[in-house]
Motif scaffolding. Sequence first.
Motif, PDB file in Angstrom:
ATOM      1  N   LYS A  33     -16.944   1.127  -5.369  1.00  0.00           N
ATOM      2  CA  LYS A  33     -16.302  -0.211  -5.215  1.00  0.00           C
ATOM      3  C   LYS A  33     -15.011  -0.165  -4.929  1.00  0.00           C
ATOM      4  CE  LYS A  33     -18.719  -4.018  -7.366  1.00  0.00           C
ATOM      5  NZ  LYS A  33     -18.972  -4.922  -8.609  1.00  0.00           N
ATOM      6  N   ARG A  34     -14.234   0.808  -5.671  1.00  0.00           N
ATOM      7  CA  ARG A  34     -12.885   0.775  -5.497  1.00  0.00           C
ATOM      8  C   ARG A  34     -12.626   1.180  -4.102  1.00  0.00           C
ATOM      9  NH1 ARG A  34      -7.742  -0.790  -6.198  1.00  0.00           N
ATOM     10  NH2 ARG A  34      -6.346   0.747  -6.333  1.00  0.00           N
ATOM     11  N   GLN A  36     -14.399   1.189  -1.279  1.00  0.00           N
ATOM     12  CA  GLN A  36     -15.062   0.023  -0.444  1.00  0.00           C
ATOM     13  C   GLN A  36     -13.723  -1.055  -0.346  1.00  0.00           C
ATOM     14  OE1 GLN A  36     -18.524  -1.178  -1.649  1.00  0.00           O
ATOM     15  NE2 GLN A  36     -19.489   0.020  -0.211  1.00  0.00           N
ATOM     16  N   SER A  37     -12.944  -1.337  -1.527  1.00  0.00           N
ATOM     17  CA  SER A  37     -11.953  -2.482  -1.633  1.00  0.00           C
ATOM     18  C   SER A  37     -10.835  -1.824  -0.845  1.00  0.00           C
ATOM     19  CB  SER A  37     -11.904  -2.640  -3.088  1.00  0.00           C
ATOM     20  OG  SER A  37     -10.573  -3.463  -3.254  1.00  0.00           O
ATOM     21  N   ASP A  38     -10.423  -0.427  -0.912  1.00  0.00           N
ATOM     22  CA  ASP A  38      -9.494   0.076  -0.309  1.00  0.00           C
ATOM     23  C   ASP A  38      -9.567  -0.019   1.026  1.00  0.00           C
ATOM     24  OD1 ASP A  38      -7.936   0.457  -2.741  1.00  0.00           O
ATOM     25  OD2 ASP A  38      -8.647   2.351  -2.873  1.00  0.00           O
ATOM     26  N   LEU A  39     -10.649   0.441   1.564  1.00  0.00           N
ATOM     27  CA  LEU A  39     -11.182   0.248   2.957  1.00  0.00           C
ATOM     28  C   LEU A  39     -10.897  -1.009   3.485  1.00  0.00           C
ATOM     29  CD1 LEU A  39     -11.834   1.920   5.500  1.00  0.00           C
ATOM     30  CD2 LEU A  39     -14.186   1.522   4.775  1.00  0.00           C
ATOM     31  N   MET A  40     -11.373  -2.157   2.781  1.00  0.00           N
ATOM     32  CA  MET A  40     -11.254  -3.713   3.393  1.00  0.00           C
ATOM     33  C   MET A  40      -9.655  -3.745   3.516  1.00  0.00           C
ATOM     34  SD  MET A  40     -14.022  -4.828   4.099  1.00  0.00           S
ATOM     35  CE  MET A  40     -13.977  -6.508   4.022  1.00  0.00           C
ATOM     36  N   VAL A  41      -9.052  -3.450   2.517  1.00  0.00           N
ATOM     37  CA  VAL A  41      -7.639  -3.950   2.468  1.00  0.00           C
ATOM     38  C   VAL A  41      -6.847  -3.262   3.741  1.00  0.00           C
ATOM     39  CG1 VAL A  41      -5.313  -3.608   1.331  1.00  0.00           C
ATOM     40  CG2 VAL A  41      -7.383  -4.360   0.110  1.00  0.00           C
ATOM     41  N   GLU A  42      -7.243  -1.859   3.941  1.00  0.00           N
ATOM     42  CA  GLU A  42      -6.707  -1.245   5.082  1.00  0.00           C
ATOM     43  C   GLU A  42      -7.349  -1.969   6.289  1.00  0.00           C
ATOM     44  OE1 GLU A  42      -7.265   3.297   6.875  1.00  0.00           O
ATOM     45  OE2 GLU A  42      -7.077   3.064   4.557  1.00  0.00           O
ATOM     46  N   MET A  43      -8.132  -2.246   6.690  1.00  0.00           N
ATOM     47  CA  MET A  43      -8.958  -2.851   7.828  1.00  0.00           C
ATOM     48  C   MET A  43      -8.079  -4.180   8.031  1.00  0.00           C
ATOM     49  SD  MET A  43     -12.850  -1.809   7.937  1.00  0.00           S
ATOM     50  CE  MET A  43     -13.327  -3.282   8.516  1.00  0.00           C
ATOM     51  N   MET A  44      -8.088  -4.941   6.899  1.00  0.00           N
ATOM     52  CA  MET A  44      -7.417  -6.275   6.993  1.00  0.00           C
ATOM     53  C   MET A  44      -5.968  -6.220   7.567  1.00  0.00           C
ATOM     54  SD  MET A  44      -9.550  -8.510   6.578  1.00  0.00           S
ATOM     55  CE  MET A  44      -8.881  -9.955   6.013  1.00  0.00           C
TER      56      MET A  44
END
Length: 123
Positions: A33-34, A36-44
């Motif tokens: 989960k962590r 995926q969250s980091d990946l989402m933040v990076e993509m955003m």
Amino acid sequence: MVDKAPSQDDSGDGPQGSSQRPFSSSKQPPSKKRRQSDLMVEMMSSMASNIGRIADALTGSNQSVCLDHLFEMVQKIPGFDDDLIIEACEFLSFDEKRAKMFLKLDERLRKLWLLKRLRSQNG
């Protein structure tokens, strides 16, 4: 030899189970989960940066036309008398798209384009 009870997992922790694992993040890899969250933040963040660049480019192309410069260029067109210069300046200052089009053309085409527009406007 003692068989494991069916309720115990095969994680190798033995009878203690996973409830007694320490919660220190430095000893264990980040959870799925962590990551995926980091990946989402990076993509955003990347998307926001790209949108910012697009906005900057659009803002640069939407800058106002300097009327002083525009009028100077109209006055330099050979063969235009005072009335035609005034009419051309009024025509170009009315619509910024017209002014930008005029500025994009080379000297020869400016005169032809402007004369054609002024004739169609008057007749």
